[in-house]
Design a protein around this motif. Sequence first.
Motif, PDB file in Angstrom:
ATOM      1  N   GLN A  62      72.644 -10.589  34.352  1.00  0.00           N
ATOM      2  CA  GLN A  62      72.434  -9.418  35.177  1.00  0.00           C
ATOM      3  C   GLN A  62      73.450  -9.407  36.301  1.00  0.00           C
ATOM      4  O   GLN A  62      73.880 -10.457  36.774  1.00  0.00           O
ATOM      5  CB  GLN A  62      71.044  -9.421  35.813  1.00  0.00           C
ATOM      6  N   ALA A  63      73.801  -8.213  36.732  1.00  0.00           N
ATOM      7  CA  ALA A  63      74.659  -8.043  37.906  1.00  0.00           C
ATOM      8  C   ALA A  63      74.113  -6.878  38.710  1.00  0.00           C
ATOM      9  O   ALA A  63      73.707  -5.864  38.146  1.00  0.00           O
ATOM     10  CB  ALA A  63      76.099  -7.766  37.484  1.00  0.00           C
ATOM     11  N   PHE A  64      74.076  -7.027  40.024  1.00  0.00           N
ATOM     12  CA  PHE A  64      73.614  -5.976  40.913  1.00  0.00           C
ATOM     13  C   PHE A  64      74.736  -5.648  41.886  1.00  0.00           C
ATOM     14  O   PHE A  64      75.338  -6.552  42.468  1.00  0.00           O
ATOM     15  CB  PHE A  64      72.365  -6.424  41.681  1.00  0.00           C
ATOM     16  N   MET A  65      75.006  -4.369  42.063  1.00  0.00           N
ATOM     17  CA  MET A  65      76.086  -3.923  42.941  1.00  0.00           C
ATOM     18  C   MET A  65      75.570  -2.774  43.794  1.00  0.00           C
ATOM     19  O   MET A  65      75.064  -1.791  43.257  1.00  0.00           O
ATOM     20  CB  MET A  65      77.271  -3.447  42.086  1.00  0.00           C
ATOM     21  N   PRO A  66      75.655  -2.873  45.130  1.00  0.00           N
ATOM     22  CA  PRO A  66      75.175  -1.778  45.965  1.00  0.00           C
ATOM     23  C   PRO A  66      76.060  -0.544  45.783  1.00  0.00           C
ATOM     24  O   PRO A  66      77.281  -0.651  45.690  1.00  0.00           O
ATOM     25  CB  PRO A  66      75.277  -2.332  47.387  1.00  0.00           C
ATOM     26  N   LEU A  67      75.437   0.611  45.721  1.00  0.00           N
ATOM     27  CA  LEU A  67      76.191   1.850  45.538  1.00  0.00           C
ATOM     28  C   LEU A  67      76.591   2.489  46.861  1.00  0.00           C
ATOM     29  O   LEU A  67      77.449   3.353  46.892  1.00  0.00           O
ATOM     30  CB  LEU A  67      75.369   2.840  44.711  1.00  0.00           C
ATOM     31  N   HIS A  68      75.948   2.091  47.947  1.00  0.00           N
ATOM     32  CA  HIS A  68      76.199   2.721  49.240  1.00  0.00           C
ATOM     33  C   HIS A  68      76.600   1.714  50.305  1.00  0.00           C
ATOM     34  O   HIS A  68      76.398   1.945  51.488  1.00  0.00           O
ATOM     35  CB  HIS A  68      74.964   3.501  49.697  1.00  0.00           C
ATOM     36  N   GLN A  69      77.144   0.586  49.901  1.00  0.00           N
ATOM     37  CA  GLN A  69      77.628  -0.472  50.786  1.00  0.00           C
ATOM     38  C   GLN A  69      76.554  -0.989  51.739  1.00  0.00           C
ATOM     39  O   GLN A  69      76.826  -1.346  52.869  1.00  0.00           O
ATOM     40  CB  GLN A  69      78.868  -0.019  51.556  1.00  0.00           C
ATOM     41  N   GLU A  70      75.304  -1.045  51.263  1.00  0.00           N
ATOM     42  CA  GLU A  70      74.230  -1.635  52.048  1.00  0.00           C
ATOM     43  C   GLU A  70      74.095  -3.111  51.704  1.00  0.00           C
ATOM     44  O   GLU A  70      74.180  -3.496  50.540  1.00  0.00           O
ATOM     45  CB  GLU A  70      72.902  -0.921  51.760  1.00  0.00           C
ATOM     46  N   ARG A  71      73.889  -3.915  52.716  1.00  0.00           N
ATOM     47  CA  ARG A  71      73.649  -5.339  52.477  1.00  0.00           C
ATOM     48  C   ARG A  71      72.327  -5.502  51.736  1.00  0.00           C
ATOM     49  O   ARG A  71      71.424  -4.687  51.893  1.00  0.00           O
ATOM     50  CB  ARG A  71      73.581  -6.096  53.797  1.00  0.00           C
ATOM     51  N   PHE A  72      72.236  -6.537  50.907  1.00  0.00           N
ATOM     52  CA  PHE A  72      70.969  -6.845  50.252  1.00  0.00           C
ATOM     53  C   PHE A  72      70.852  -8.335  50.029  1.00  0.00           C
ATOM     54  O   PHE A  72      71.841  -9.065  50.101  1.00  0.00           O
ATOM     55  CB  PHE A  72      70.773  -6.044  48.958  1.00  0.00           C
ATOM     56  N   ILE A  73      69.638  -8.773  49.796  1.00  0.00           N
ATOM     57  CA  ILE A  73      69.351 -10.193  49.607  1.00  0.00           C
ATOM     58  C   ILE A  73      69.295 -10.492  48.118  1.00  0.00           C
ATOM     59  O   ILE A  73      68.661  -9.769  47.354  1.00  0.00           O
ATOM     60  CB  ILE A  73      68.010 -10.577  50.264  1.00  0.00           C
ATOM     61  N   VAL A  74      69.958 -11.573  47.708  1.00  0.00           N
ATOM     62  CA  VAL A  74      69.913 -12.067  46.333  1.00  0.00           C
ATOM     63  C   VAL A  74      69.165 -13.396  46.369  1.00  0.00           C
ATOM     64  O   VAL A  74      69.526 -14.294  47.131  1.00  0.00           O
ATOM     65  CB  VAL A  74      71.340 -12.291  45.776  1.00  0.00           C
ATOM     66  N   VAL A  75      68.120 -13.513  45.567  1.00  0.00           N
ATOM     67  CA  VAL A  75      67.328 -14.741  45.509  1.00  0.00           C
ATOM     68  C   VAL A  75      67.447 -15.303  44.102  1.00  0.00           C
ATOM     69  O   VAL A  75      67.239 -14.586  43.127  1.00  0.00           O
ATOM     70  CB  VAL A  75      65.850 -14.476  45.863  1.00  0.00           C
ATOM     71  N   VAL A  76      67.799 -16.577  43.993  1.00  0.00           N
ATOM     72  CA  VAL A  76      67.993 -17.216  42.682  1.00  0.00           C
ATOM     73  C   VAL A  76      67.281 -18.564  42.650  1.00  0.00           C
ATOM     74  O   VAL A  76      67.009 -19.162  43.683  1.00  0.00           O
ATOM     75  CB  VAL A  76      69.493 -17.405  42.359  1.00  0.00           C
ATOM     76  N   ALA A  77      67.002 -18.997  41.422  1.00  0.00           N
ATOM     77  CA  ALA A  77      66.390 -20.305  41.206  1.00  0.00           C
ATOM     78  C   ALA A  77      66.942 -20.868  39.903  1.00  0.00           C
ATOM     79  O   ALA A  77      67.391 -20.121  39.035  1.00  0.00           O
ATOM     80  CB  ALA A  77      64.875 -20.183  41.132  1.00  0.00           C
ATOM     81  N   PRO A  78      66.915 -22.174  39.745  1.00  0.00           N
ATOM     82  CA  PRO A  78      67.370 -22.756  38.478  1.00  0.00           C
ATOM     83  C   PRO A  78      66.440 -22.340  37.335  1.00  0.00           C
ATOM     84  O   PRO A  78      65.283 -21.985  37.569  1.00  0.00           O
ATOM     85  CB  PRO A  78      67.326 -24.263  38.723  1.00  0.00           C
TER      86      PRO A  78
END
Length: 98
Positions: A62-78
């Motif tokens: 998966q890839a997530f890209m903001p469309l309006h240059q807003e910051r966002f949080i990415v949370v990941v785990a093994p």
Amino acid sequence: MIDARTSASFPINAGRTQRHHDLAKVETLGENAHTLINIFVSQPITLPLELTFLERHPQGSQAFMPLHQERFIVVVAPPGEHINPSDVRAFVTDGRQG
């Protein structure tokens, strides 16, 4: 990480569009797998953020890209069936990264 600022790019469409080329590899695994690209519109959250679940996608990327240059949080785990909370990591994008 997908970041248009560090990619090879060139103009297309009579110079009206800048193409940032080959930013991500889309992988599919399994006999019935296929590529699927979506746009999601999310609602803002308030901090502090309390996670109640994480999603898992073992047969795809998966890839997530903001469309309006807003910051966002990415949370990941093994990967794995059981997640140790101390192994969870969070990152804040600058609004132009995916």
